[in-house]
Write an enzyme that holds these catalytic residues in place. Structure first.
Site, PDB file in Angstrom:
ATOM      1  N   LYS A   1      -4.724   8.712  19.838  1.00  0.00           N
ATOM      2  CA  LYS A   1      -3.322   9.145  19.768  1.00  0.00           C
ATOM      3  C   LYS A   1      -3.186  10.623  19.375  1.00  0.00           C
ATOM      4  O   LYS A   1      -2.247  11.288  19.773  1.00  0.00           O
ATOM      5  CB  LYS A   1      -2.549   8.282  18.783  1.00  0.00           C
TER       6      LYS A   1
ATOM      7  N   ASP B   1       6.713   4.956  19.104  1.00  0.00           N
ATOM      8  CA  ASP B   1       6.507   4.017  17.986  1.00  0.00           C
ATOM      9  C   ASP B   1       7.695   3.981  17.026  1.00  0.00           C
ATOM     10  O   ASP B   1       8.153   2.911  16.615  1.00  0.00           O
ATOM     11  CB  ASP B   1       5.243   4.388  17.192  1.00  0.00           C
TER      12      ASP B   1
HETATM   13  P1  NAP Z   1      -4.229   3.989  10.590  1.00  0.00           P
HETATM   14  O1  NAP Z   1      -3.646   5.268  11.051  1.00  0.00           O
HETATM   15  O2  NAP Z   1      -5.701   3.781  10.659  1.00  0.00           O
HETATM   16  O3  NAP Z   1      -3.780   3.786   9.038  1.00  0.00           O
HETATM   17  C1  NAP Z   1      -4.202   2.666   8.305  1.00  0.00           C
HETATM   18  C2  NAP Z   1      -3.420   2.574   7.000  1.00  0.00           C
HETATM   19  O4  NAP Z   1      -3.752   1.340   6.371  1.00  0.00           O
HETATM   20  C3  NAP Z   1      -3.779   3.676   6.007  1.00  0.00           C
HETATM   21  O5  NAP Z   1      -2.666   3.930   5.199  1.00  0.00           O
HETATM   22  C4  NAP Z   1      -4.903   3.001   5.198  1.00  0.00           C
HETATM   23  O6  NAP Z   1      -5.060   3.510   3.896  1.00  0.00           O
HETATM   24  C5  NAP Z   1      -4.378   1.587   5.112  1.00  0.00           C
HETATM   25  N1  NAP Z   1      -5.430   0.598   4.917  1.00  0.00           N
HETATM   26  C6  NAP Z   1      -6.391   0.234   5.798  1.00  0.00           C
HETATM   27  N2  NAP Z   1      -7.178  -0.730   5.263  1.00  0.00           N
HETATM   28  C7  NAP Z   1      -6.696  -0.973   4.023  1.00  0.00           C
HETATM   29  C8  NAP Z   1      -7.089  -1.858   2.972  1.00  0.00           C
HETATM   30  N3  NAP Z   1      -8.125  -2.697   3.088  1.00  0.00           N
HETATM   31  N4  NAP Z   1      -6.372  -1.848   1.822  1.00  0.00           N
HETATM   32  C9  NAP Z   1      -5.316  -0.994   1.691  1.00  0.00           C
HETATM   33  N5  NAP Z   1      -4.911  -0.134   2.634  1.00  0.00           N
HETATM   34  C10 NAP Z   1      -5.582  -0.125   3.792  1.00  0.00           C
HETATM   35  O7  NAP Z   1      -3.587   2.747  11.348  1.00  0.00           O
HETATM   36  P2  NAP Z   1      -2.089   2.611  11.889  1.00  0.00           P
HETATM   37  O8  NAP Z   1      -2.052   2.918  13.328  1.00  0.00           O
HETATM   38  O9  NAP Z   1      -1.194   3.343  10.961  1.00  0.00           O
HETATM   39  O10 NAP Z   1      -1.849   1.017  11.782  1.00  0.00           O
HETATM   40  C11 NAP Z   1      -1.551   0.392  10.544  1.00  0.00           C
HETATM   41  C12 NAP Z   1      -1.134  -1.066  10.782  1.00  0.00           C
HETATM   42  O11 NAP Z   1       0.085  -1.114  11.504  1.00  0.00           O
HETATM   43  C13 NAP Z   1      -2.160  -1.871  11.589  1.00  0.00           C
HETATM   44  O12 NAP Z   1      -2.229  -3.172  11.045  1.00  0.00           O
HETATM   45  C14 NAP Z   1      -1.560  -1.901  12.983  1.00  0.00           C
HETATM   46  O13 NAP Z   1      -1.941  -3.064  13.701  1.00  0.00           O
HETATM   47  C15 NAP Z   1      -0.071  -1.939  12.663  1.00  0.00           C
HETATM   48  N6  NAP Z   1       0.740  -1.366  13.747  1.00  0.00           N
HETATM   49  C16 NAP Z   1       1.655  -2.164  14.351  1.00  0.00           C
HETATM   50  C17 NAP Z   1       2.436  -1.654  15.369  1.00  0.00           C
HETATM   51  C18 NAP Z   1       3.458  -2.532  16.042  1.00  0.00           C
HETATM   52  O14 NAP Z   1       3.919  -2.186  17.150  1.00  0.00           O
HETATM   53  N7  NAP Z   1       3.862  -3.638  15.439  1.00  0.00           N
HETATM   54  C19 NAP Z   1       2.290  -0.309  15.785  1.00  0.00           C
HETATM   55  C20 NAP Z   1       1.331   0.487  15.146  1.00  0.00           C
HETATM   56  C21 NAP Z   1       0.562  -0.065  14.127  1.00  0.00           C
HETATM   57  P3  NAP Z   1      -5.993   4.810   3.616  1.00  0.00           P
HETATM   58  O15 NAP Z   1      -5.142   5.992   3.972  1.00  0.00           O
HETATM   59  O16 NAP Z   1      -6.285   4.725   2.171  1.00  0.00           O
HETATM   60  O17 NAP Z   1      -7.195   4.664   4.490  1.00  0.00           O
END
Ligand code: NAP
Length: 288
Positions: free
Chosen positions: A73, A109
């Site tokens: 992205k 998004d």
């Molecule tokens: P990302 O950029 O990789 O960010 C991940 C986030 O989750 C960071 O804040 C990270 O914290 C935190 N995290 C990961 N593992 C963790 C753990 N074990 N304990 C606590 N915090 C944790 O990913 P993203 O794209 O933002 O996606 C985040 C979530 O949203 C995912 O589950 C994804 O499937 C969901 N999502 C859903 C949609 C939808 O359309 N419904 C769209 C986008 C994303 P750190 O900064 O400390 O690493």
């Protein structure tokens, strides 16, 4: 039946991995419902082939657009001719439109989240406080959308505090919305109680069974939007409901970001109910 012939227009999703994606099901159902000769394909592309893939994609005359998912992205930005203001602010692109030889990068998004919050959740964030868990790409889209929609104050809580602080600073500076960063060890009782809306933008409760300790302060006064989704209710959402809170999962965000991409590519109103049914059926079949 999806029809493919010499006049078929193509769209798709590029990422690594893409095997789990529900986007092809949702978009192909929409094309079929509107009797469009279009097809949506998954492209699993590894990191070292990504730039060449985009270059190759620009040579395909009947390719109209691509969704971009993890981990590309941000990486895709320098390969594009133009970014929309939303994609520029977010520093990330989830939809490319191939338009008269130019590659335009969009990010749908945030729009997907807000439309779902308003339509599915029946919540308007204007004038409200919100607490966002996470500071990654999705949390950024959510926090910025909430600020643009007129949120009164935003608390960002992340495992890595620095990232929460940086996102809070961006929201406060660029959108004139008071925002503050925290980590999970901070005392968040008052913030939870003050926040009508709590958004989980991490895989917490999904990939891991962990629940942040501050979640014990959730009450019936909170509305919880959990970005994760699966056939089963996400763990944080179900815990919140057991405390009397209301809330929804992230399937609506997926649906409406896809609907927005459809609109950009096809210049038509997306058949949202068809797309939603296709998503729900596919999720049920996956049974994960
Ligand atoms: P990302 O950029 O990789 O960010 C991940 C986030 O989750 C960071 O804040 C990270 O914290 C935190 N995290 C990961 N593992 C963790 C753990 N074990 N304990 C606590 N915090 C944790 O990913 P993203 O794209 O933002 O996606 C985040 C979530 O949203 C995912 O589950 C994804 O499937 C969901 N999502 C859903 C949609 C939808 O359309 N419904 C769209 C986008 C994303 P750190 O900064 O400390 O690493």
């Amino acid at each position: 039946m999806v029809k493919i012939n010499g006049r078929t227009k193509l769209v798709g999703i590029v990422g690594d991995p893409v095997a789990h994606t529900l986007s092809p099901v949702m978009h192909n159902a929409a094309f079929q419902a509107l009797d469009l000769n279009w097809s949506y394909l998954p492209f699993h592309v590894e990191e070292d082939g990504f730039n060449d893939f985009i270059k190759w994609a620009t040579t395909i005359e009947n390719l109209v657009g691509l969704n971009v998912t993890m981990p590309y992205k941000e990486k895709v930005k320098p390969l594009l001719d133009e970014l929309t203001p939303q994609a520029e602010i977010l520093g990330a692109v989830n939809t490319i439109h191939f338009q008269e030889g130019r590659l335009i990068g969009h990010n749908t998004d945030g729009r997907g989240f807000l439309v779902s919050l308003k339509k599915d959740g029946r919540r308007d964030p204007s004038g409200k406080r919100a607490l966002v868990i996470g500071a990654g790409g999705a949390a950024k889209s959510v926090a910025i959308s909430l600020a643009i929609a007129g949120a009164k104050e935003i608390f960002i809580v992340n495992r890595t505090k620095d990232k929460a602080g940086r996102l809070a600073e961006l929201v406060a500076k660029s959108f004139n919305c008071p925002a503050f960063g925290f980590d999970f060890s901070d005392d968040l009782k008052e913030r939870v109680q003050a926040s009508e809306l709590i958004v989980n933008a991490t895989p917490l409760g999904m990939l891991t069974n962990e629940v942040p300790q501050f979640f014990e302060h959730v009450t019936e006064k909170n509305f919880v939007y959990d970005l994760t989704y699966s056939p089963k209710e996400p763990k944080l959402l179900s815990l919140a409901k057991s405390k009397g809170a209301s809330g929804i999962d992230g399937i609506g965000m997926l649906l409406y970001q896809g609907a927005a991409a459809f609109e950009i590519w096809a210049h038509l109103d997306p058949p949202v109910s068809v797309m939603k049914r296709a998503l729900m059926d596919s999720l049920k079949k996956k049974g994960v």
